[in-house]
Scaffold this motif. Sequence first.
Motif: not given
Length: 403
Positions: A370-375
Motif C-alpha cells: 500500500i502506498s501513501a498515495s493510495g496505490v
Amino acid sequence: MLKGKHIVLGISGGIAAYKSVMLLRLFVKAGAEVQVVITPNGKEFITPVTLSSLSGKPVISDFFTANTGEWHSHVDLGLWADAMVIAPATASTMAKMANGVADNMLITSYLSTRAKVFAAPAMDLDMWKHPSTVRNLARLKADGVDIIEPEAGELASGLSGKGRMEEPQNIFDRVASWLVSPQPLLGKTVLLTAGPTYENIDPVRFIGNYSSGKMGFAIVRALSDAGARVKLVCGPVNLPTPEGNIDRIDVVSAREMLAVCEKEFPHADGAICCAAVADYAPASCASSKMKREKADTITLELVKNPDIAATLGKMKRPDQILVGFALETDHEEENAIGKMARKNLDWIALNSMREKGAGFKVDTNKITLISASGVRIDLPLMTKTEAGRKMVEKIFIDEKADS
Ligand code: C5P
C-alpha cells in the motif's frame, strides 16, 4: 547473446590464470569483443599468444609497445568496456585495486573504467583468510566491485580450503546475465534492516523473536540484481550474505541498529525497514549472569526501544523512498495505513497473518503493498524470493518509470 558487448578481461599472476583461457573462449563464443589485459606476473602463467589467438586482439600488458613506442591508453580501454572482469584476482592485484596502486596496465584500466567491474579472487586458503585480504575485499565491495567468491576445494598448494577461483562457466554466467539484463537501479543505494534484534538481560540471556531475516535477504538479492548497492543492517540471523554489491553491517540490539541506520540513511536513495525490532529492552543489563537461586520470581523492567522506521521517517528527504512492514492481526489494512502515516513511510508491506505459509521462518509470504498515495497491490502467496523481486519492481522500478 553478447554480440556488441565489450569486455576487458584482466588476468593477474596466479595459477588459476589457465582457467581464464576457458573464460575468454566462453565470452568470445557468446559474441563479445574481448580485450585481454595481463599483468607482468600473469604472463608467467599463461602466454599472451594463446590469449591473443583466442580473442583476435593483441594482448595488452605494458604501457608501451616496446618496438614501436605505441602508447596503450588505459583511459580509452576503460571507456570502451561494458564490463571489466578480473580473473584471477590475486591477493596482490586486489590490494592494488583497493588502494589505487596504479603500477600496471590492469590497475590503470581498472581505475579509469566507468564500467561494471567483476573480480574473481584466487589464492591459497590462508591468504584468503588473512586480515589484510579481508580488509581489501571489504573495501572493493564498498567501491562497488562485484566479487565472485572463490570456491572451497583442492588448491594448487596441495592444501584444501576456500580460495579456488570460481569455475569459468559460473563466472561467465554471472557476467553475461548482468550484461544482458537491465540494471535499472544502477548507481542507487538502498539501506535495509533485516532479522530480529536481541536485547540483553544479562551476559547470556536476551529478549528476542523468531524473525529469520529471510524476507529481508530476499529483498536484498532483488535490489542487488537490479543493480542497487545495498547497505544491509542485520540483527542476529543465520544466513549467508547474498552475492553482489552488498555491504553487511551486523548488529545485535535495536539501539545499535538505529545508530547504523541514522549514519547510513543520508547517503541512501531509500530504505526498507524489514527488521523485527524488539519493542522493548531491559532497562539495564546485568553485568554478570543472574542467579536462579536468588528469587522465586523476578520482575524485569522494560523500556521502549526507539522506532527506527519512524526516526528515518523524520529524517527523510523528498527524494528518498521509505518502506516499512506491518504484521497485523485485526483491522489489518486500517492499521497498516495508520502506521504508514505515523512513521512517514511511502509504502507499507502488509504481511498476512491469516494465510498459511506466510510469516516468520517459512520460505513463502503473502504481501499487500500500500502506498501513501493510495496505490494498493495484492501479491498472491509466493516464495519470499519472488515477493522480494515484486516489491523492488513495484516500489523502486515502476515508481521511477511512472514519475
Ligand atoms: O510499529 P510496528 O512494529 O508494527 O512497525 C513495523 C515496521 O516498523 C517495520 O517496518 C519495522 O521494521 C519497523 N520498526 C522499526 N523500529 C521499531 C519497530 C518497528 O524500524 N522499533
